[in-house]
Design a protein around this motif. Structure first.
Motif, PDB file in Angstrom:
ATOM      1  N   MET A 163       0.846  -1.195   0.000  1.00 30.11           N
ATOM      2  CA  MET A 163       0.000   0.000   0.000  1.00 30.11           C
ATOM      3  C   MET A 163       0.885   1.251   0.000  1.00 30.11           C
ATOM      4  O   MET A 163       1.851   1.339   0.738  1.00 30.11           O
ATOM      5  N   GLU A 164       0.548   2.214  -0.867  1.00 33.49           N
ATOM      6  CA  GLU A 164       1.349   3.420  -1.010  1.00 33.49           C
ATOM      7  C   GLU A 164       1.278   4.285   0.241  1.00 33.49           C
ATOM      8  O   GLU A 164       0.204   4.550   0.776  1.00 33.49           O
ATOM      9  N   ASN A 165       2.455   4.714   0.719  1.00 34.49           N
ATOM     10  CA  ASN A 165       2.491   5.643   1.838  1.00 34.49           C
ATOM     11  C   ASN A 165       2.099   7.033   1.358  1.00 34.49           C
ATOM     12  O   ASN A 165       2.677   7.553   0.407  1.00 34.49           O
ATOM     13  N   LYS A 166       1.135   7.637   2.022  1.00 32.21           N
ATOM     14  CA  LYS A 166       0.666   8.948   1.614  1.00 32.21           C
ATOM     15  C   LYS A 166       1.332  10.041   2.447  1.00 32.21           C
ATOM     16  O   LYS A 166       1.638   9.842   3.624  1.00 32.21           O
ATOM     17  N   THR A 167       1.554  11.187   1.818  1.00 31.67           N
ATOM     18  CA  THR A 167       2.052  12.353   2.529  1.00 31.67           C
ATOM     19  C   THR A 167       0.895  12.997   3.261  1.00 31.67           C
ATOM     20  O   THR A 167      -0.095  13.396   2.647  1.00 31.67           O
ATOM     21  N   ARG A 168       1.022  13.084   4.576  1.00 31.08           N
ATOM     22  CA  ARG A 168      -0.058  13.608   5.413  1.00 31.08           C
ATOM     23  C   ARG A 168       0.108  15.121   5.572  1.00 31.08           C
ATOM     24  O   ARG A 168       1.139  15.591   6.044  1.00 31.08           O
ATOM     25  N   ILE A 169      -0.919  15.863   5.184  1.00 31.02           N
ATOM     26  CA  ILE A 169      -0.823  17.320   5.082  1.00 31.02           C
ATOM     27  C   ILE A 169      -1.828  17.988   6.013  1.00 31.02           C
ATOM     28  O   ILE A 169      -3.007  17.607   6.060  1.00 31.02           O
ATOM     29  N   ASN A 208      -1.058  10.398  -3.813  1.00 32.12           N
ATOM     30  CA  ASN A 208      -0.277  10.098  -2.604  1.00 32.12           C
ATOM     31  C   ASN A 208      -0.303  11.231  -1.579  1.00 32.12           C
ATOM     32  O   ASN A 208       0.517  11.278  -0.678  1.00 32.12           O
ATOM     33  N   PHE A 209      -1.263  12.153  -1.709  1.00 30.61           N
ATOM     34  CA  PHE A 209      -1.472  13.209  -0.715  1.00 30.61           C
ATOM     35  C   PHE A 209      -2.745  12.919   0.080  1.00 30.61           C
ATOM     36  O   PHE A 209      -3.739  12.458  -0.475  1.00 30.61           O
ATOM     37  N   GLU A 210      -2.690  13.232   1.364  1.00 31.10           N
ATOM     38  CA  GLU A 210      -3.878  13.116   2.204  1.00 31.10           C
ATOM     39  C   GLU A 210      -3.933  14.315   3.157  1.00 31.10           C
ATOM     40  O   GLU A 210      -3.005  14.535   3.933  1.00 31.10           O
ATOM     41  N   VAL A 211      -5.008  15.093   3.055  1.00 30.13           N
ATOM     42  CA  VAL A 211      -5.203  16.210   3.980  1.00 30.13           C
ATOM     43  C   VAL A 211      -5.819  15.653   5.257  1.00 30.13           C
ATOM     44  O   VAL A 211      -6.932  15.131   5.246  1.00 30.13           O
ATOM     45  N   VAL A 212      -5.076  15.768   6.360  1.00 23.74           N
ATOM     46  CA  VAL A 212      -5.500  15.104   7.594  1.00 23.74           C
ATOM     47  C   VAL A 212      -5.986  16.063   8.671  1.00 23.74           C
ATOM     48  O   VAL A 212      -6.475  15.632   9.716  1.00 23.74           O
ATOM     49  N   GLY A 213      -5.849  17.377   8.437  1.00 24.79           N
ATOM     50  CA  GLY A 213      -6.287  18.307   9.472  1.00 24.79           C
ATOM     51  C   GLY A 213      -6.303  19.750   9.005  1.00 24.79           C
ATOM     52  O   GLY A 213      -5.720  20.100   7.976  1.00 24.79           O
ATOM     53  N   PHE A 214      -7.011  20.567   9.793  1.00 29.33           N
ATOM     54  CA  PHE A 214      -7.147  21.991   9.487  1.00 29.33           C
ATOM     55  C   PHE A 214      -7.001  22.802  10.778  1.00 29.33           C
ATOM     56  O   PHE A 214      -7.368  22.337  11.859  1.00 29.33           O
ATOM     57  N   SER A 215      -6.495  24.032  10.639  1.00 26.47           N
ATOM     58  CA  SER A 215      -6.472  24.975  11.757  1.00 26.47           C
ATOM     59  C   SER A 215      -6.845  26.345  11.222  1.00 26.47           C
ATOM     60  O   SER A 215      -6.375  26.749  10.160  1.00 26.47           O
ATOM     61  N   THR A 216      -7.687  27.065  11.962  1.00 22.30           N
ATOM     62  CA  THR A 216      -8.080  28.415  11.556  1.00 22.30           C
ATOM     63  C   THR A 216      -7.477  29.487  12.462  1.00 22.30           C
ATOM     64  O   THR A 216      -7.692  30.671  12.255  1.00 22.30           O
ATOM     65  N   ASP A 217      -6.740  29.084  13.494  1.00 22.44           N
ATOM     66  CA  ASP A 217      -5.931  30.024  14.269  1.00 22.44           C
ATOM     67  C   ASP A 217      -4.654  29.318  14.696  1.00 22.44           C
ATOM     68  O   ASP A 217      -4.548  28.091  14.626  1.00 22.44           O
ATOM     69  N   GLY A 218      -3.666  30.107  15.123  1.00 24.72           N
ATOM     70  CA  GLY A 218      -2.346  29.538  15.370  1.00 24.72           C
ATOM     71  C   GLY A 218      -2.131  28.907  16.725  1.00 24.72           C
ATOM     72  O   GLY A 218      -1.102  28.271  16.958  1.00 24.72           O
ATOM     73  N   SER A 219      -3.103  29.037  17.622  1.00 28.69           N
ATOM     74  CA  SER A 219      -2.865  28.659  19.016  1.00 28.69           C
ATOM     75  C   SER A 219      -2.725  27.164  19.244  1.00 28.69           C
ATOM     76  O   SER A 219      -2.076  26.744  20.202  1.00 28.69           O
ATOM     77  N   ALA A 267       0.269  30.078  -5.354  1.00 31.16           N
ATOM     78  CA  ALA A 267       0.098  28.817  -4.627  1.00 31.16           C
ATOM     79  C   ALA A 267      -0.612  27.758  -5.466  1.00 31.16           C
ATOM     80  O   ALA A 267      -0.268  26.579  -5.433  1.00 31.16           O
ATOM     81  N   GLY A 268      -1.633  28.174  -6.225  1.00 34.26           N
ATOM     82  CA  GLY A 268      -2.383  27.206  -7.015  1.00 34.26           C
ATOM     83  C   GLY A 268      -1.520  26.453  -8.009  1.00 34.26           C
ATOM     84  O   GLY A 268      -1.705  25.262  -8.253  1.00 34.26           O
ATOM     85  N   ASP A 269      -0.535  27.158  -8.583  1.00 36.94           N
ATOM     86  CA  ASP A 269       0.354  26.531  -9.559  1.00 36.94           C
ATOM     87  C   ASP A 269       1.509  25.779  -8.906  1.00 36.94           C
ATOM     88  O   ASP A 269       2.083  24.882  -9.511  1.00 36.94           O
ATOM     89  N   SER A 270       1.842  26.149  -7.671  1.00 35.90           N
ATOM     90  CA  SER A 270       3.097  25.667  -7.079  1.00 35.90           C
ATOM     91  C   SER A 270       2.947  24.745  -5.878  1.00 35.90           C
ATOM     92  O   SER A 270       3.913  24.078  -5.505  1.00 35.90           O
ATOM     93  N   ILE A 271       1.786  24.693  -5.256  1.00 39.20           N
ATOM     94  CA  ILE A 271       1.669  23.992  -3.975  1.00 39.20           C
ATOM     95  C   ILE A 271       1.978  22.501  -4.086  1.00 39.20           C
ATOM     96  O   ILE A 271       2.645  21.929  -3.230  1.00 39.20           O
ATOM     97  N   VAL A 272       1.509  21.864  -5.157  1.00 41.15           N
ATOM     98  CA  VAL A 272       1.782  20.424  -5.324  1.00 41.15           C
ATOM     99  C   VAL A 272       3.273  20.193  -5.508  1.00 41.15           C
ATOM    100  O   VAL A 272       3.868  19.308  -4.880  1.00 41.15           O
ATOM    101  N   GLU A 273       3.892  21.006  -6.367  1.00 42.42           N
ATOM    102  CA  GLU A 273       5.335  20.910  -6.597  1.00 42.42           C
ATOM    103  C   GLU A 273       6.106  21.169  -5.307  1.00 42.42           C
ATOM    104  O   GLU A 273       7.090  20.478  -5.011  1.00 42.42           O
ATOM    105  N   ALA A 274       5.643  22.146  -4.535  1.00 42.98           N
ATOM    106  CA  ALA A 274       6.317  22.479  -3.275  1.00 42.98           C
ATOM    107  C   ALA A 274       6.264  21.312  -2.292  1.00 42.98           C
ATOM    108  O   ALA A 274       7.273  20.989  -1.648  1.00 42.98           O
ATOM    109  N   ILE A 275       5.117  20.693  -2.154  1.00 40.50           N
ATOM    110  CA  ILE A 275       4.978  19.574  -1.214  1.00 40.50           C
ATOM    111  C   ILE A 275       5.854  18.401  -1.635  1.00 40.50           C
ATOM    112  O   ILE A 275       6.517  17.772  -0.800  1.00 40.50           O
ATOM    113  N   HIS A 276       5.870  18.104  -2.936  1.00 30.15           N
ATOM    114  CA  HIS A 276       6.750  17.034  -3.420  1.00 30.15           C
ATOM    115  C   HIS A 276       8.209  17.344  -3.098  1.00 30.15           C
ATOM    116  O   HIS A 276       8.948  16.480  -2.607  1.00 30.15           O
TER     117      HIS A 276
END
Length: 220
Positions: A1-7, A29-40, A110-119
Protein backbone atom coordinates in the motif's frame (compact mmCIF):
# COMPACT_ATOMS: atom_id res chain seq x y z
CA UNK A 1 0.00 0.00 0.00
CA UNK A 2 1.35 3.42 -1.01
CA UNK A 3 2.49 5.64 1.84
CA UNK A 4 0.67 8.95 1.61
CA UNK A 5 2.05 12.35 2.53
CA UNK A 6 -0.06 13.61 5.41
CA UNK A 7 -0.82 17.32 5.08
CA UNK A 8 -2.22 19.80 7.61
CA UNK A 9 -3.63 23.13 6.35
CA UNK A 10 -3.57 26.26 8.51
CA UNK A 11 -5.36 29.37 7.23
CA UNK A 12 -8.10 31.59 8.59
CA UNK A 13 -9.83 31.80 5.19
CA UNK A 14 -12.08 28.76 4.86
CA UNK A 15 -12.66 29.25 1.12
CA UNK A 16 -8.92 29.14 0.44
CA UNK A 17 -8.49 26.02 2.58
CA UNK A 18 -11.39 24.28 0.83
CA UNK A 19 -9.89 25.09 -2.57
CA UNK A 20 -6.46 23.85 -1.52
CA UNK A 21 -7.96 20.67 -0.05
CA UNK A 22 -9.78 19.94 -3.31
CA UNK A 23 -6.59 20.49 -5.30
CA UNK A 24 -4.44 18.31 -3.03
CA UNK A 25 -6.99 15.49 -3.09
CA UNK A 26 -6.38 15.15 -6.83
CA UNK A 27 -2.87 13.86 -6.02
CA UNK A 28 -3.04 10.15 -5.23
CA UNK A 29 -0.28 10.10 -2.60
CA UNK A 30 -1.47 13.21 -0.71
CA UNK A 31 -3.88 13.12 2.20
CA UNK A 32 -5.20 16.21 3.98
CA UNK A 33 -5.50 15.10 7.59
CA UNK A 34 -6.29 18.31 9.47
CA UNK A 35 -7.15 21.99 9.49
CA UNK A 36 -6.47 24.97 11.76
CA UNK A 37 -8.08 28.42 11.56
CA UNK A 38 -5.93 30.02 14.27
CA UNK A 39 -2.35 29.54 15.37
CA UNK A 40 -2.87 28.66 19.02
CA UNK A 41 -3.32 24.89 18.63
CA UNK A 42 -1.30 24.13 15.50
CA UNK A 43 1.63 22.43 17.23
CA UNK A 44 -0.71 20.08 19.12
CA UNK A 45 -2.85 19.51 16.03
CA UNK A 46 -0.02 18.45 13.72
CA UNK A 47 1.54 16.33 16.48
CA UNK A 48 -1.75 14.55 17.20
CA UNK A 49 -2.55 13.80 13.57
CA UNK A 50 1.07 12.92 12.72
CA UNK A 51 1.29 15.33 9.79
CA UNK A 52 4.28 15.21 7.45
CA UNK A 53 3.72 18.69 6.01
CA UNK A 54 2.14 21.84 7.43
CA UNK A 55 1.01 24.48 4.93
CA UNK A 56 0.89 27.59 7.10
CA UNK A 57 -0.46 31.08 6.46
CA UNK A 58 1.62 33.90 7.98
CA UNK A 59 -1.45 35.96 8.96
CA UNK A 60 -3.20 33.81 11.55
CA UNK A 61 -5.31 34.96 14.54
CA UNK A 62 -4.19 34.36 18.15
CA UNK A 63 -0.70 33.29 17.07
CA UNK A 64 0.69 34.31 13.68
CA UNK A 65 2.72 32.10 11.37
CA UNK A 66 6.08 33.45 12.50
CA UNK A 67 5.21 32.71 16.13
CA UNK A 68 4.11 29.20 15.13
CA UNK A 69 7.43 28.53 13.37
CA UNK A 70 9.27 29.86 16.45
CA UNK A 71 7.28 27.41 18.60
CA UNK A 72 8.24 24.57 16.25
CA UNK A 73 11.88 25.67 16.40
CA UNK A 74 11.84 25.71 20.21
CA UNK A 75 9.95 22.44 20.72
CA UNK A 76 11.33 20.46 17.80
CA UNK A 77 9.61 20.22 14.43
CA UNK A 78 6.87 17.57 14.37
CA UNK A 79 6.61 18.09 10.60
CA UNK A 80 8.02 20.19 7.76
CA UNK A 81 6.57 23.65 7.22
CA UNK A 82 5.69 25.42 3.97
CA UNK A 83 4.77 29.07 4.46
CA UNK A 84 1.85 30.43 2.45
CA UNK A 85 1.58 34.20 2.50
CA UNK A 86 0.19 37.27 0.78
CA UNK A 87 3.58 38.92 1.43
CA UNK A 88 6.92 38.52 -0.33
CA UNK A 89 8.80 40.59 2.23
CA UNK A 90 12.42 39.38 2.29
CA UNK A 91 12.75 40.11 6.00
CA UNK A 92 9.88 37.72 6.78
CA UNK A 93 11.15 35.10 4.33
CA UNK A 94 14.63 35.21 5.83
CA UNK A 95 13.28 34.97 9.39
CA UNK A 96 11.07 31.92 8.86
CA UNK A 97 13.67 30.09 6.76
CA UNK A 98 16.34 30.66 9.43
CA UNK A 99 13.91 29.25 11.98
CA UNK A 100 13.58 26.08 9.94
CA UNK A 101 10.72 26.47 7.47
CA UNK A 102 11.24 24.38 4.34
CA UNK A 103 9.43 26.49 1.76
CA UNK A 104 7.75 29.80 1.02
CA UNK A 105 4.92 30.51 -1.44
CA UNK A 106 2.88 33.60 -2.13
CA UNK A 107 -0.88 33.06 -2.32
CA UNK A 108 -0.81 34.43 -5.86
CA UNK A 109 1.23 31.48 -7.10
CA UNK A 110 0.10 28.82 -4.63
CA UNK A 111 -2.38 27.21 -7.02
CA UNK A 112 0.35 26.53 -9.56
CA UNK A 113 3.10 25.67 -7.08
CA UNK A 114 1.67 23.99 -3.97
CA UNK A 115 1.78 20.42 -5.32
CA UNK A 116 5.34 20.91 -6.60
CA UNK A 117 6.32 22.48 -3.28
CA UNK A 118 4.98 19.57 -1.21
CA UNK A 119 6.75 17.03 -3.42
CA UNK A 120 10.03 18.97 -3.13
CA UNK A 121 9.85 19.43 0.64
CA UNK A 122 8.85 15.78 1.15
CA UNK A 123 12.04 14.86 -0.73
CA UNK A 124 14.15 16.96 1.62
CA UNK A 125 14.50 20.02 -0.61
CA UNK A 126 13.75 23.67 0.16
CA UNK A 127 11.20 25.34 -2.10
CA UNK A 128 10.38 28.90 -3.16
CA UNK A 129 7.75 29.85 -5.74
CA UNK A 130 9.02 31.68 -8.82
CA UNK A 131 7.95 35.10 -7.56
CA UNK A 132 9.87 34.72 -4.30
CA UNK A 133 12.89 33.07 -5.91
CA UNK A 134 13.23 35.87 -8.47
CA UNK A 135 13.03 38.51 -5.76
CA UNK A 136 15.65 36.74 -3.65
CA UNK A 137 17.99 36.31 -6.61
CA UNK A 138 17.58 39.89 -7.83
CA UNK A 139 18.31 41.18 -4.33
CA UNK A 140 21.40 38.97 -4.06
CA UNK A 141 22.82 40.32 -7.32
CA UNK A 142 21.62 43.95 -7.20
CA UNK A 143 25.14 45.29 -6.56
CA UNK A 144 26.80 43.03 -9.11
CA UNK A 145 27.26 44.99 -12.35
CA UNK A 146 28.34 41.91 -14.28
CA UNK A 147 25.07 39.99 -14.04
CA UNK A 148 22.77 40.14 -17.04
CA UNK A 149 19.32 41.47 -16.25
CA UNK A 150 17.57 38.86 -18.34
CA UNK A 151 18.73 35.29 -17.94
CA UNK A 152 17.77 33.01 -20.84
CA UNK A 153 16.61 29.43 -20.54
CA UNK A 154 19.97 27.97 -21.45
CA UNK A 155 19.67 24.26 -20.92
CA UNK A 156 16.65 22.01 -20.55
CA UNK A 157 18.61 19.82 -18.14
CA UNK A 158 19.03 22.64 -15.62
CA UNK A 159 16.39 23.96 -13.24
CA UNK A 160 15.82 27.64 -12.56
CA UNK A 161 17.50 27.27 -9.19
CA UNK A 162 20.56 25.64 -10.80
CA UNK A 163 20.86 28.53 -13.26
CA UNK A 164 20.86 30.93 -10.30
CA UNK A 165 23.53 28.89 -8.50
CA UNK A 166 25.77 28.86 -11.60
CA UNK A 167 25.35 32.61 -12.01
CA UNK A 168 26.35 33.28 -8.40
CA UNK A 169 29.32 30.91 -8.64
CA UNK A 170 30.45 32.75 -11.76
CA UNK A 171 30.12 36.03 -9.83
CA UNK A 172 32.55 34.59 -7.25
CA UNK A 173 30.02 34.06 -4.47
CA UNK A 174 31.28 31.49 -1.97
CA UNK A 175 29.08 28.58 -0.92
CA UNK A 176 28.39 30.35 2.38
CA UNK A 177 27.43 33.57 0.57
CA UNK A 178 25.09 31.69 -1.78
CA UNK A 179 23.49 30.03 1.22
CA UNK A 180 22.96 33.37 2.97
CA UNK A 181 21.71 35.26 -0.08
CA UNK A 182 19.29 32.58 -1.29
CA UNK A 183 18.09 31.56 2.21
CA UNK A 184 19.03 27.92 1.67
CA UNK A 185 21.29 25.65 3.69
CA UNK A 186 24.97 25.01 2.92
CA UNK A 187 24.07 21.37 2.28
CA UNK A 188 21.47 22.42 -0.30
CA UNK A 189 24.01 24.64 -2.06
CA UNK A 190 26.52 21.79 -2.18
CA UNK A 191 23.87 19.37 -3.48
CA UNK A 192 22.97 21.81 -6.26
CA UNK A 193 26.65 22.26 -7.12
CA UNK A 194 27.20 18.51 -7.41
CA UNK A 195 24.07 18.06 -9.54
CA UNK A 196 25.13 20.90 -11.84
CA UNK A 197 28.65 19.49 -12.26
CA UNK A 198 27.19 16.10 -13.10
CA UNK A 199 24.61 17.41 -15.57
CA UNK A 200 27.11 19.62 -17.40
CA UNK A 201 29.95 17.10 -17.10
CA UNK A 202 32.00 19.96 -15.66
CA UNK A 203 35.35 19.19 -14.06
CA UNK A 204 35.74 22.30 -11.92
CA UNK A 205 34.46 25.79 -11.11
CA UNK A 206 36.26 27.27 -14.11
CA UNK A 207 34.05 25.11 -16.35
CA UNK A 208 30.96 26.60 -14.69
CA UNK A 209 32.26 30.15 -15.22
CA UNK A 210 32.87 29.39 -18.90
CA UNK A 211 29.33 28.00 -19.16
CA UNK A 212 27.91 31.17 -17.58
CA UNK A 213 29.83 33.39 -20.01
CA UNK A 214 28.96 31.30 -23.05
CA UNK A 215 25.27 31.36 -22.20
CA UNK A 216 25.25 35.07 -21.28
CA UNK A 217 24.31 34.55 -17.65
CA UNK A 218 26.92 37.16 -16.80
CA UNK A 219 28.67 39.86 -18.80
CA UNK A 220 32.23 39.28 -19.91
Amino acid sequence: MENKTRIHLADDHQVLMDGMKNLLHTVSNFEVVGFSTDGSTIFKDVTDNKSDILVLDISMPKKDGIEVVKEFYQKGFPCKVIILSSYDDLKIIKEVMKLGASGYLTKQCAGDSIVEAIHAVTNGEEYFCNTVREKIFNTATKDKSKVNKYRPSVNSLLTGREIEIITLIALEFSGKEISEHLFISNNTVETHRKNIMKKLKAKNTISLVKFALKNKLIKS
